[in-house]
Every structure is written in C-alpha cells, then in structure tokens.
Design a protein around this motif. Structure first.
Motif, PDB file in Angstrom:
ATOM      1  N   GLU A  68       0.813  -1.214   0.000  1.00 43.46           N
ATOM      2  CA  GLU A  68       0.000   0.000   0.000  1.00 43.46           C
ATOM      3  C   GLU A  68       0.851   1.271   0.000  1.00 43.46           C
ATOM      4  OE1 GLU A  68      -4.130  -1.110   2.227  1.00 43.46           O
ATOM      5  OE2 GLU A  68      -2.398  -0.789   3.534  1.00 43.46           O
ATOM      6  N   LYS A  71       0.790   3.248   3.545  1.00 38.24           N
ATOM      7  CA  LYS A  71      -0.472   3.513   4.240  1.00 38.24           C
ATOM      8  C   LYS A  71      -0.659   2.476   5.350  1.00 38.24           C
ATOM      9  CE  LYS A  71      -2.765   5.468   0.236  1.00 38.24           C
ATOM     10  NZ  LYS A  71      -3.787   5.233  -0.776  1.00 38.24           N
ATOM     11  N   ASN A  73      -3.453   1.071   6.463  1.00 36.84           N
ATOM     12  CA  ASN A  73      -4.764   0.414   6.445  1.00 36.84           C
ATOM     13  C   ASN A  73      -4.653  -1.013   6.967  1.00 36.84           C
ATOM     14  OD1 ASN A  73      -5.992   2.689   5.399  1.00 36.84           O
ATOM     15  ND2 ASN A  73      -5.596   2.071   3.297  1.00 36.84           N
ATOM     16  N   LEU A  74      -4.155  -1.889   6.130  1.00 39.36           N
ATOM     17  CA  LEU A  74      -3.992  -3.282   6.539  1.00 39.36           C
ATOM     18  C   LEU A  74      -2.771  -3.457   7.444  1.00 39.36           C
ATOM     19  CD1 LEU A  74      -4.854  -5.149   3.214  1.00 39.36           C
ATOM     20  CD2 LEU A  74      -6.292  -4.810   5.225  1.00 39.36           C
ATOM     21  N   VAL A 143     -11.427  -2.894   8.312  1.00 36.63           N
ATOM     22  CA  VAL A 143     -10.519  -2.388   7.275  1.00 36.63           C
ATOM     23  C   VAL A 143     -10.304  -3.448   6.198  1.00 36.63           C
ATOM     24  CG1 VAL A 143      -8.145  -1.630   6.846  1.00 36.63           C
ATOM     25  CG2 VAL A 143      -9.379  -0.749   8.813  1.00 36.63           C
ATOM     26  N   SER A 144     -10.174  -4.713   6.618  1.00 33.59           N
ATOM     27  CA  SER A 144      -9.978  -5.796   5.652  1.00 33.59           C
ATOM     28  C   SER A 144     -11.212  -5.996   4.783  1.00 33.59           C
ATOM     29  CB  SER A 144      -9.640  -7.098   6.374  1.00 33.59           C
ATOM     30  OG  SER A 144      -8.422  -6.986   7.060  1.00 33.59           O
ATOM     31  N   LYS A 146     -13.352  -3.756   3.945  1.00 35.80           N
ATOM     32  CA  LYS A 146     -13.375  -2.636   3.007  1.00 35.80           C
ATOM     33  C   LYS A 146     -12.337  -2.843   1.897  1.00 35.80           C
ATOM     34  CE  LYS A 146     -11.992   1.752   3.691  1.00 35.80           C
ATOM     35  NZ  LYS A 146     -11.818   3.001   4.444  1.00 35.80           N
ATOM     36  N   SER A 147     -11.196  -3.420   2.239  1.00 31.73           N
ATOM     37  CA  SER A 147     -10.115  -3.623   1.268  1.00 31.73           C
ATOM     38  C   SER A 147     -10.362  -4.809   0.345  1.00 31.73           C
ATOM     39  CB  SER A 147      -8.787  -3.829   1.996  1.00 31.73           C
ATOM     40  OG  SER A 147      -8.452  -2.669   2.724  1.00 31.73           O
ATOM     41  N   ALA A 158      -6.063  -8.763   2.272  1.00 30.83           N
ATOM     42  CA  ALA A 158      -7.234  -8.505   3.118  1.00 30.83           C
ATOM     43  C   ALA A 158      -7.939  -9.814   3.479  1.00 30.83           C
ATOM     44  CB  ALA A 158      -8.201  -7.562   2.408  1.00 30.83           C
TER      45      ALA A 158
END
Length: 185
Positions: A68, A71, A73-74, A143-144, A146-147, A158
């Motif tokens: 990413e 980032k 996120n994950l 978050v996963s 969403k990913s 994810a």
C-alpha cells in the motif's frame, strides 16, 4: 519415579487403550466425569494458534504496508499481531497447567474475576493486552472487509488478514469460555 508419572498423567484428558493389534479397546478418562479437570492441552493448542496467527498477521501487515506504499490500512495487523503474541505468551505463562492450580486467598469481591489471571497485577496486565489486541483485530476486520473490494494483492492480503483475525478472535472467545467454565473457585 511413579510419583512423577502420576503427576504428569493427571493433566491428560482422554486415555485410549490399544490392544496388540492396535485396535482401540475403550475410551476412558483418568478422572471421573463428575470432576472438572482443566483442559490444559486444549488451552495450550489454542494459545499456540493465537501466537501463530499473531506472527503471521504481523508479517502480512508488513507486506501490506509495502504493497500500500506506506499507508497504515492493513498495516493495523502489525500492532494487532504484536499484542496478540504478547498477550498469548503472558496467558501461557500464568496458565493453570504449568504449575498446577493453587488456590489463592483473594478478596471475595474479586473472586468472579479470577479467570482473568492468578493475581491482580497479572489480571490487569493480561486484560489490558487482550482488550487492546481484540480491539485492533476488530478494527482490522472492518478495514480488511473494506479492502476486499480492491483488486490484486490488496484483496488477497485482506482475505488472509480477515481469516487470521477471525481465527484469533474465535480462539480468544473459546479460551475465555474455558477459563470461566473450569475455574476451580
């Protein structure tokens, strides 16, 4: 020598007796069914599963940060994995099975919370670690999820992180249930 064998055998759950042909003769237990024996072998397996999921999630989180491009996120899997490994290791260390259960004189008001740990200090530490780890795993699930709608490597990471997170949370719920059910007090 026999005393040592007896001490080790009281922790085992079922005993399967084999005949000379290696056919199962009968299934028996070392303790009568009326007594509750702490299932240390099952607890240890679930704790090892949590540690493996935590380490794997940590590695997958690092891969996700690289994928990413920095980032977070994950990458939430990194602190979730670290906290899971620390909490599971601490839980193994304070488990009923290593030293056997010794009744601790404690405040009667705190008695229902004894499953959290053998002492107030360890209970507070372990509860804090597990709450933080479970909170991060819950956030990682969202978050996963969403990913998953991204394409390529991110969706694959994810999916892996979701499965690791679900395994960790299910194992944690099972262990809380075991500790509440088999607490000797």
């Amino acid at each position: 020598m026999d005393d040592l064998a007896i001490q080790l055998n009281h922790r085992k759950e079922p005993v399967i007796i084999l005949t000379d042909d290696n056919d199962v003769l009968e299934d028996t237990t070392l303790c009568p069914s009326s007594t509750k024996t702490y299932p240390f072998a099952m607890v240890l397996r679930l704790r090892v599963l949590q540690i493996v999921c935590g380490i794997t999630g940590l590695v997958m989180g690092m891969v996700a940060i690289i994928e990413e491009k920095g980032k977070m996120n994950l990458g939430l899997a990194i602190p979730a994995g670290i906290l899971t490994v620390m909490a599971a290791g601490g839980s193994i260390y304070t488990s009923h099975g290593f030293s056997g259960f010794r009744s601790v004189q404690c405040d009667p008001r705190l008695q229902p919370f004894r499953f959290l740990g053998p002492t107030v200090r360890s209970a507070i530490t372990l509860t804090s670690l597990w709450l933080a780890a479970c909170l991060l795993h819950t956030m990682l699930l969202f978050v996963s999820a969403k990913s998953l709608f991204h394409s390529g490597q991110i969706a694959m990471l994810a999916a892996i992180l979701m499965s690791l997170t679900l395994l960790t949370l299910i194992a944690t719920a099972a262990l809380v249930r075991i500790d509440c059910k088999y607490d000797p007090d």
